[in-house]
Design a protein around this motif. Structure first.
Motif, PDB file in Angstrom:
ATOM      1  N   LEU A  53       0.827  -1.207   0.000  1.00  0.00           N
ATOM      2  CA  LEU A  53       0.000   0.000   0.000  1.00  0.00           C
ATOM      3  C   LEU A  53       0.861   1.256   0.000  1.00  0.00           C
ATOM      4  N   ASP A  54       1.985   1.239   0.707  1.00  0.00           N
ATOM      5  CA  ASP A  54       2.915   2.372   0.647  1.00  0.00           C
ATOM      6  C   ASP A  54       3.395   2.596  -0.787  1.00  0.00           C
ATOM      7  N   ALA A  55       3.714   1.496  -1.475  1.00  0.00           N
ATOM      8  CA  ALA A  55       4.191   1.617  -2.848  1.00  0.00           C
ATOM      9  C   ALA A  55       3.104   2.158  -3.773  1.00  0.00           C
ATOM     10  N   VAL A  56       1.868   1.697  -3.583  1.00  0.00           N
ATOM     11  CA  VAL A  56       0.755   2.193  -4.395  1.00  0.00           C
ATOM     12  C   VAL A  56       0.594   3.701  -4.195  1.00  0.00           C
ATOM     13  N   HIS A  57       0.617   4.135  -2.944  1.00  0.00           N
ATOM     14  CA  HIS A  57       0.492   5.561  -2.658  1.00  0.00           C
ATOM     15  C   HIS A  57       1.680   6.329  -3.219  1.00  0.00           C
ATOM     16  N   GLY A  58       2.863   5.746  -3.077  1.00  0.00           N
ATOM     17  CA  GLY A  58       4.048   6.404  -3.602  1.00  0.00           C
ATOM     18  C   GLY A  58       4.044   6.558  -5.100  1.00  0.00           C
ATOM     19  N   ASP A  59       3.307   5.697  -5.773  1.00  0.00           N
ATOM     20  CA  ASP A  59       3.186   5.785  -7.231  1.00  0.00           C
ATOM     21  C   ASP A  59       2.153   6.818  -7.674  1.00  0.00           C
ATOM     22  N   GLY A  60       1.564   7.520  -6.717  1.00  0.00           N
ATOM     23  CA  GLY A  60       0.659   8.608  -7.058  1.00  0.00           C
ATOM     24  C   GLY A  60      -0.811   8.297  -6.978  1.00  0.00           C
ATOM     25  N   HIS A  61      -1.177   7.094  -6.544  1.00  0.00           N
ATOM     26  CA  HIS A  61      -2.588   6.739  -6.426  1.00  0.00           C
ATOM     27  C   HIS A  61      -3.162   7.303  -5.134  1.00  0.00           C
ATOM     28  N   ARG A  62      -4.406   7.728  -5.199  1.00  0.00           N
ATOM     29  CA  ARG A  62      -5.085   8.262  -4.018  1.00  0.00           C
ATOM     30  C   ARG A  62      -6.034   7.235  -3.377  1.00  0.00           C
ATOM     31  N   GLU A  63      -6.202   6.098  -4.029  1.00  0.00           N
ATOM     32  CA  GLU A  63      -7.014   5.037  -3.442  1.00  0.00           C
ATOM     33  C   GLU A  63      -6.613   3.692  -4.035  1.00  0.00           C
ATOM     34  N   ALA A  64      -7.016   2.625  -3.336  1.00  0.00           N
ATOM     35  CA  ALA A  64      -6.756   1.263  -3.779  1.00  0.00           C
ATOM     36  C   ALA A  64      -7.873   0.374  -3.260  1.00  0.00           C
ATOM     37  N   VAL A  65      -8.001  -0.798  -3.872  1.00  0.00           N
ATOM     38  CA  VAL A  65      -8.963  -1.792  -3.412  1.00  0.00           C
ATOM     39  C   VAL A  65      -8.194  -3.032  -2.979  1.00  0.00           C
ATOM     40  N   VAL A  66      -8.341  -3.400  -1.711  1.00  0.00           N
ATOM     41  CA  VAL A  66      -7.733  -4.615  -1.183  1.00  0.00           C
ATOM     42  C   VAL A  66      -8.741  -5.752  -1.296  1.00  0.00           C
ATOM     43  N   VAL A  67      -8.343  -6.820  -1.968  1.00  0.00           N
ATOM     44  CA  VAL A  67      -9.192  -8.002  -2.099  1.00  0.00           C
ATOM     45  C   VAL A  67      -8.568  -9.127  -1.283  1.00  0.00           C
ATOM     46  N   PRO A  68      -9.180  -9.519  -0.167  1.00  0.00           N
ATOM     47  CA  PRO A  68      -8.626 -10.618   0.629  1.00  0.00           C
ATOM     48  C   PRO A  68      -8.787 -11.958  -0.087  1.00  0.00           C
ATOM     49  N   LEU A  69      -7.688 -12.661  -0.278  1.00  0.00           N
ATOM     50  CA  LEU A  69      -7.737 -13.985  -0.894  1.00  0.00           C
ATOM     51  C   LEU A  69      -8.004 -15.016   0.201  1.00  0.00           C
ATOM     52  N   LEU A  70      -9.162 -14.880   0.806  1.00  0.00           N
ATOM     53  CA  LEU A  70      -9.582 -15.719   1.920  1.00  0.00           C
ATOM     54  C   LEU A  70     -10.922 -16.347   1.560  1.00  0.00           C
ATOM     55  N   LEU A  71     -11.095 -17.611   1.936  1.00  0.00           N
ATOM     56  CA  LEU A  71     -12.263 -18.359   1.488  1.00  0.00           C
ATOM     57  C   LEU A  71     -13.486 -18.151   2.367  1.00  0.00           C
ATOM     58  N   GLY A  72     -13.285 -17.634   3.578  1.00  0.00           N
ATOM     59  CA  GLY A  72     -14.400 -17.389   4.474  1.00  0.00           C
ATOM     60  C   GLY A  72     -14.091 -16.242   5.416  1.00  0.00           C
ATOM     61  N   ARG A  73     -15.127 -15.833   6.148  1.00  0.00           N
ATOM     62  CA  ARG A  73     -14.987 -14.676   7.024  1.00  0.00           C
ATOM     63  C   ARG A  73     -14.595 -15.135   8.420  1.00  0.00           C
ATOM     64  N   ALA A  74     -13.384 -15.684   8.540  1.00  0.00           N
ATOM     65  CA  ALA A  74     -12.850 -16.103   9.821  1.00  0.00           C
ATOM     66  C   ALA A  74     -11.945 -14.996  10.376  1.00  0.00           C
ATOM     67  N   TYR A  75     -11.055 -15.364  11.302  1.00  0.00           N
ATOM     68  CA  TYR A  75     -10.279 -14.373  12.048  1.00  0.00           C
ATOM     69  C   TYR A  75      -9.467 -13.450  11.137  1.00  0.00           C
ATOM     70  N   HIS A  76      -8.819 -14.014  10.126  1.00  0.00           N
ATOM     71  CA  HIS A  76      -7.965 -13.193   9.261  1.00  0.00           C
ATOM     72  C   HIS A  76      -8.777 -12.111   8.564  1.00  0.00           C
ATOM     73  N   ALA A  77      -9.971 -12.461   8.134  1.00  0.00           N
ATOM     74  CA  ALA A  77     -10.817 -11.474   7.442  1.00  0.00           C
ATOM     75  C   ALA A  77     -11.401 -10.454   8.398  1.00  0.00           C
ATOM     76  N   ARG A  78     -11.784 -10.911   9.587  1.00  0.00           N
ATOM     77  CA  ARG A  78     -12.463 -10.025  10.522  1.00  0.00           C
ATOM     78  C   ARG A  78     -11.506  -9.152  11.326  1.00  0.00           C
ATOM     79  N   VAL A  79     -10.259  -9.602  11.492  1.00  0.00           N
ATOM     80  CA  VAL A  79      -9.321  -8.887  12.363  1.00  0.00           C
ATOM     81  C   VAL A  79      -8.046  -8.491  11.629  1.00  0.00           C
ATOM     82  N   ASP A  80      -7.364  -9.459  11.025  1.00  0.00           N
ATOM     83  CA  ASP A  80      -6.032  -9.195  10.485  1.00  0.00           C
ATOM     84  C   ASP A  80      -6.039  -8.205   9.323  1.00  0.00           C
ATOM     85  N   VAL A  81      -6.952  -8.402   8.376  1.00  0.00           N
ATOM     86  CA  VAL A  81      -6.958  -7.511   7.213  1.00  0.00           C
ATOM     87  C   VAL A  81      -7.310  -6.076   7.618  1.00  0.00           C
ATOM     88  N   PRO A  82      -8.398  -5.835   8.363  1.00  0.00           N
ATOM     89  CA  PRO A  82      -8.676  -4.453   8.770  1.00  0.00           C
ATOM     90  C   PRO A  82      -7.541  -3.835   9.583  1.00  0.00           C
TER      91      PRO A  82
END
Length: 252
Positions: A53-82
């Motif tokens: 995300l630092d690199a994306v911002h450094g390249d001049g973008h003002r926004e990005a979309v993060v897509v979690p490559l996770l199969l369900g809404r378990a701990y990683h999706a609910r806690v780690d990604v946010p």
């Protein structure tokens, strides 16, 4: 400027895992050559999500979309990604977080195709099929896997189709093998509810070989074209969402 798609996977010490995720993202790029697609990991593999995300911002973008490559809404999706997204936030860079990949029929289809690749027929009444996932303390995430196995049972002549888990949930693979044998299964096949190889898929495979004779082992969903299309749909849905996008800002 079109926001980049930043796909984030969990990460693994097993180099096969990162290589498989990169292969999946190559398929995504082939489908959308106009789109800036980047790969990140939450842990154990590089590059980390914050660095990307630092690199994306450094390249001049003002926004990005993060897509979690996770199969369900378990701990990683609910806690780690946010948490990873929010860790370095400011008002000058918006990050939209897409939903996880599952549940979605394209995941079911991808796992089914991998199973067919090892010679499994839906018309085999002597076969018992285990759909093996990681397992979670979050019961709804496990239920998604059980629901897929139940749908497979309904559409096949198999002796049975059941879910099993590598960790944190029951049944495990030995228990699933025993249950399928009680239903009359004479042979065992293991389908993969994993995107990539790694420690937990290897645990599943080891248990299958320990408790079944010459089991058929399907590969992870990996770079299946349907999974690539699903990643792009999650990106598009997030961009076009009319209400309540999950947004964070990052520091300059």
């Amino acid at each position: 400027m079109t926001p980049p798609l930043v796909a984030v996977a969990h990460g693994s010490r097993d180099p096969r895992s990162a290589a498989t995720i990169h292969a999946l993202m190559d398929v995504v790029r082939d489908r959308r050559p106009d789109l800036d697609v980047r790969t990140a990991f939450l842990d154990l593999s590089a590059p980390r999500l914050g660095d990307v995300l630092d690199a994306v911002h450094g390249d001049g973008h003002r926004e990005a979309v993060v897509v979690p490559l996770l199969l369900g809404r378990a701990y990683h999706a609910r806690v780690d990604v946010p948490a990873a997204v929010a860790e370095a936030s400011t008002p000058w860079f918006r990050v939209h977080v897409a939903d996880v990949l599952g549940p979605d029929p394209r995941l079911d289809a991808a796992a089914w195709r991998r199973l067919a690749e090892v010679g499994v027929s839906p018309e085999d009444p002597d076969l018992g099929v285990i759909l093996a996932g990681a397992g979670s303390s979050h019961a709804p995430a496990n239920q998604l896997v059980s629901d897929v196995a139940a749908r497979w049972q309904e559409r096949t002549a198999w002796a049975g189709a059941v879910a099993a888990f590598a960790a944190a949930a029951d049944p495990d693979v030995p228990a699933a093998v025993a249950a399928l044998r009680r239903r009359g299964a004479r042979r065992i096949a293991v389908a993969s509810w994993f995107l990539a190889p790694g420690l937990l898929p290897d645990r599943v495979i080891g248990h299958a070989h320990d408790h079944a004779d010459e089991p058929l082992i399907a590969a992870p969903m990996a770079d299946d074209p349907g999974v690539a299309d699903l990643v792009l749909d999650r990106y598009a849905q997030t961009l076009t969402a009319a209400t309540d996008p999950v947004e964070y800002s990052r520091a300059l």
